[in-house]
Design a protein around this motif. Structure first.
Motif, PDB file in Angstrom:
ATOM      1  N   ALA A 154      17.140 -17.045   1.391  1.00 32.61           N
ATOM      2  CA  ALA A 154      17.483 -16.350   0.154  1.00 32.61           C
ATOM      3  C   ALA A 154      18.233 -17.267  -0.799  1.00 32.61           C
ATOM      4  N   LEU A 155      19.139 -18.083  -0.261  1.00 28.70           N
ATOM      5  CA  LEU A 155      19.943 -18.954  -1.112  1.00 28.70           C
ATOM      6  C   LEU A 155      19.118 -20.089  -1.722  1.00 28.70           C
ATOM      7  N   THR A 156      18.003 -20.439  -1.121  1.00 25.38           N
ATOM      8  CA  THR A 156      17.139 -21.450  -1.727  1.00 25.38           C
ATOM      9  C   THR A 156      16.318 -20.876  -2.874  1.00 25.38           C
ATOM     10  N   GLY A 157      16.311 -19.543  -3.005  1.00 28.82           N
ATOM     11  CA  GLY A 157      15.504 -18.917  -4.050  1.00 28.82           C
ATOM     12  C   GLY A 157      14.081 -18.647  -3.623  1.00 28.82           C
ATOM     13  N   ARG A 202      31.635 -21.587 -28.090  1.00 28.36           N
ATOM     14  CA  ARG A 202      31.884 -20.220 -27.664  1.00 28.36           C
ATOM     15  C   ARG A 202      31.029 -19.210 -28.428  1.00 28.36           C
ATOM     16  N   LYS A 203      30.478 -19.618 -29.563  1.00 24.55           N
ATOM     17  CA  LYS A 203      29.628 -18.727 -30.339  1.00 24.55           C
ATOM     18  C   LYS A 203      28.276 -18.535 -29.670  1.00 24.55           C
ATOM     19  N   HIS A 204      27.975 -19.347 -28.675  1.00 18.17           N
ATOM     20  CA  HIS A 204      26.652 -19.327 -28.050  1.00 18.17           C
ATOM     21  C   HIS A 204      26.774 -19.106 -26.543  1.00 18.17           C
ATOM     22  N   HIS A 205      27.520 -18.088 -26.155  1.00 12.29           N
ATOM     23  CA  HIS A 205      27.756 -17.824 -24.739  1.00 12.29           C
ATOM     24  C   HIS A 205      26.479 -17.458 -23.991  1.00 12.29           C
ATOM     25  N   SER A 206      25.480 -16.983 -24.706  1.00 11.55           N
ATOM     26  CA  SER A 206      24.260 -16.572 -24.025  1.00 11.55           C
ATOM     27  C   SER A 206      23.558 -17.761 -23.366  1.00 11.55           C
ATOM     28  N   ASP A 207      23.807 -18.967 -23.869  1.00 11.06           N
ATOM     29  CA  ASP A 207      23.197 -20.165 -23.289  1.00 11.06           C
ATOM     30  C   ASP A 207      24.144 -20.747 -22.254  1.00 11.06           C
ATOM     31  N   HIS A 208      24.084 -20.218 -21.043  1.00 14.95           N
ATOM     32  CA  HIS A 208      25.011 -20.657 -19.995  1.00 14.95           C
ATOM     33  C   HIS A 208      24.663 -22.044 -19.460  1.00 14.95           C
ATOM     34  N   THR A 209      23.518 -22.591 -19.878  1.00 17.90           N
ATOM     35  CA  THR A 209      23.125 -23.923 -19.413  1.00 17.90           C
ATOM     36  C   THR A 209      23.677 -25.030 -20.295  1.00 17.90           C
ATOM     37  N   ARG A 265      27.160  -8.655 -12.144  1.00 19.45           N
ATOM     38  CA  ARG A 265      25.733  -8.969 -12.040  1.00 19.45           C
ATOM     39  C   ARG A 265      25.356 -10.098 -12.989  1.00 19.45           C
ATOM     40  N   ALA A 266      25.943 -10.095 -14.192  1.00 19.16           N
ATOM     41  CA  ALA A 266      25.660 -11.154 -15.161  1.00 19.16           C
ATOM     42  C   ALA A 266      26.200 -12.492 -14.666  1.00 19.16           C
ATOM     43  N   ILE A 267      27.401 -12.479 -14.091  1.00 20.07           N
ATOM     44  CA  ILE A 267      27.989 -13.702 -13.541  1.00 20.07           C
ATOM     45  C   ILE A 267      27.123 -14.234 -12.406  1.00 20.07           C
ATOM     46  N   ALA A 268      26.682 -13.340 -11.522  1.00 25.55           N
ATOM     47  CA  ALA A 268      25.849 -13.751 -10.388  1.00 25.55           C
ATOM     48  C   ALA A 268      24.557 -14.391 -10.870  1.00 25.55           C
ATOM     49  N   SER A 269      23.920 -13.765 -11.852  1.00 24.35           N
ATOM     50  CA  SER A 269      22.652 -14.284 -12.368  1.00 24.35           C
ATOM     51  C   SER A 269      22.818 -15.669 -12.977  1.00 24.35           C
ATOM     52  N   LYS A 270      23.838 -15.852 -13.803  1.00 20.56           N
ATOM     53  CA  LYS A 270      24.069 -17.126 -14.466  1.00 20.56           C
ATOM     54  C   LYS A 270      24.496 -18.212 -13.478  1.00 20.56           C
ATOM     55  N   LEU A 271      25.387 -17.856 -12.554  1.00 23.61           N
ATOM     56  CA  LEU A 271      25.888 -18.844 -11.602  1.00 23.61           C
ATOM     57  C   LEU A 271      24.781 -19.310 -10.658  1.00 23.61           C
ATOM     58  N   LEU A 272      23.972 -18.379 -10.168  1.00 26.75           N
ATOM     59  CA  LEU A 272      22.879 -18.753  -9.276  1.00 26.75           C
ATOM     60  C   LEU A 272      21.828 -19.587  -9.991  1.00 26.75           C
ATOM     61  N   ASP A 273      21.601 -19.309 -11.262  1.00 25.23           N
ATOM     62  CA  ASP A 273      20.650 -20.112 -12.030  1.00 25.23           C
ATOM     63  C   ASP A 273      21.145 -21.552 -12.140  1.00 25.23           C
ATOM     64  N   TYR A 275      23.076 -23.038 -10.012  1.00 27.91           N
ATOM     65  CA  TYR A 275      22.945 -23.616  -8.669  1.00 27.91           C
ATOM     66  C   TYR A 275      21.499 -24.018  -8.402  1.00 27.91           C
ATOM     67  N   TRP A 276      20.555 -23.128  -8.688  1.00 33.37           N
ATOM     68  CA  TRP A 276      19.150 -23.407  -8.393  1.00 33.37           C
ATOM     69  C   TRP A 276      18.592 -24.541  -9.236  1.00 33.37           C
ATOM     70  N   THR A 277      19.171 -24.798 -10.398  1.00 30.99           N
ATOM     71  CA  THR A 277      18.705 -25.899 -11.244  1.00 30.99           C
ATOM     72  C   THR A 277      19.501 -27.187 -11.002  1.00 30.99           C
ATOM     73  N   GLY A 278      20.396 -27.170 -10.010  1.00 31.79           N
ATOM     74  CA  GLY A 278      21.119 -28.375  -9.643  1.00 31.79           C
ATOM     75  C   GLY A 278      22.332 -28.688 -10.485  1.00 31.79           C
ATOM     76  N   ARG A 279      22.723 -27.781 -11.379  1.00 33.61           N
ATOM     77  CA  ARG A 279      23.861 -28.066 -12.267  1.00 33.61           C
ATOM     78  C   ARG A 279      25.202 -27.960 -11.550  1.00 33.61           C
ATOM     79  N   LEU A 280      25.216 -27.366 -10.368  1.00 32.13           N
ATOM     80  CA  LEU A 280      26.454 -27.220  -9.600  1.00 32.13           C
ATOM     81  C   LEU A 280      26.418 -28.050  -8.322  1.00 32.13           C
ATOM     82  N   GLY A 281      25.581 -29.079  -8.315  1.00 32.37           N
ATOM     83  CA  GLY A 281      25.515 -29.967  -7.159  1.00 32.37           C
ATOM     84  C   GLY A 281      24.383 -29.611  -6.223  1.00 32.37           C
ATOM     85  N   HIS A 282      24.221 -30.440  -5.204  1.00 36.05           N
ATOM     86  CA  HIS A 282      23.168 -30.257  -4.214  1.00 36.05           C
ATOM     87  C   HIS A 282      23.801 -30.065  -2.841  1.00 36.05           C
ATOM     88  N   TYR A 283      23.223 -29.175  -2.056  1.00 37.97           N
ATOM     89  CA  TYR A 283      23.835 -28.766  -0.804  1.00 37.97           C
ATOM     90  C   TYR A 283      22.832 -28.802   0.349  1.00 37.97           C
TER      91      TYR A 283
END
Length: 292
Positions: A154-157, A202-209, A265-273, A275-283
């Motif tokens: 599940a964590l690998t997506g 901060r005006k563009h919070h929707s772009d979490h990337t 739910r919004a935090i989970a979605s953004k944070l996992l995205d 992670y899955w795109t490698g922006r939070l490191g590789h594990y």
């Protein structure tokens, strides 16, 4: 990861309770299509997830060998969301660079979500002799043997199901992060120029990337982790740490409105995205014994 404990079990139980729901008619049809093409394939490459080097030891079928041909076919197979399409694109691009006759450039769809590849598609890698690579839909068995196996998949997506996005998945990721030490490289910066840039972004919070927001997310996670004086091995204490991290992430993600459930739910979605795109490191989710 031997210490995955309750967070892994909780997520693993949730996955196994789906009873293989991800293995629908489309995936079953994809598996049959892959098997049907095996007689005409020269080489099969099983693309494995480096995070699950031990877990994914499924054997590939025996293929024909010793048959010379002016046309060769390479089939890429693997679980969903492992990177088959990205590899197919790279091989196709290399082939076009070196080909004497450059044909139309085609792209396989690449996404952080599983199930984007719907059909088997051929991409030319080389001419004289002709070599083609077949990109295939991901296939994952409907039977998952253990909770530990299920949670890591599940964590690998690899598993596409919205029910896994609600809490358990992001908690397990934060558990892995907190034990990994990755946060030690996310230095806390007080650079004035960067702080000014943060105010503008901060005006563009929707772009979490956005790079500025990603850095702020890293700093926030590192700050909370470094301030933790409890015992990570204790479920209740580690759970409180994760709760603190999720609350603190509301600020860098700009989530101040809506119910607590909606924000989480919004935090989970953004944070996992991230992670899955490698922006939070590789594990690496598996641990290795000395005899391997």
């Amino acid at each position: 990861m031997a210490r995955s404990g309750c967070f892994s079990r909780r997520l693993g139980v949730a996955v196994r309770e789906l009873k293989g729901a991800w293995y629908g008619r489309h995936m079953a049809a994809s598996e049959r299509a892959i098997v049907d093409r095996l007689p005409i394939v020269d080489v099969v490459l099983e693309i494995r997830d480096a995070r699950l080097s031990i877990v994914l030891r499924d054997k590939i079928r025996e293929l024909k060998s010793g048959q010379d041909s002016y046309t060769a076919t390479v089939m890429l197979v693997g679980i969903p969301n492992v990177g088959k399409s990205a590899i197919a694109n790279s091989l196709h691009e290399i082939g076009r660079i070196h080909a004497e006759e450059k044909g139309r450039h085609r792209h396989a769809v690449v996404s952080t979500f599983p199930g984007e590849t719907k059909d088997i598609t051929a991409y030319k890698m080389q001419s004289h002799p002709s070599i083609y690579v077949l990109d295939t839909p991901g296939v994952l068995s409907p039977i998952v043997a253990t909770d530990d196996y299920a949670s890591k998949l599940a964590l690998t997506g690899a598993i596409k199901d919205s029910t896994l996005q609600d809490g358990g998945l992001v908690e397990f990721f934060l558990f892995v992060l907190n034990f990994s030490g990755k946060y030690n490289s996310w230095e806390d910066s007080d650079d004035r120029a960067e702080l000014v840039s943060q105010k503008k972004i901060r005006k563009h919070h929707s772009d979490h990337t956005n790079d500025v927001i990603v850095k702020d997310v890293r700093r926030t996670l590192a700050k909370i982790r470094h301030s933790f004086n409890g015992d990570l091995e204790k479920e209740d204490e580690h759970g409180k740490l994760i709760e603190s991290q999720l609350v603190a992430l509301q600020k860098p993600f700009g989530l101040h409105c809506g119910s607590v459930g909606d924000r989480n739910r919004a935090i989970a979605s953004k944070l996992l995205d991230l992670y899955w795109t490698g922006r939070l490191g590789h594990y690496t989710l598996d641990t290795f014994s000395n005899d391997l």
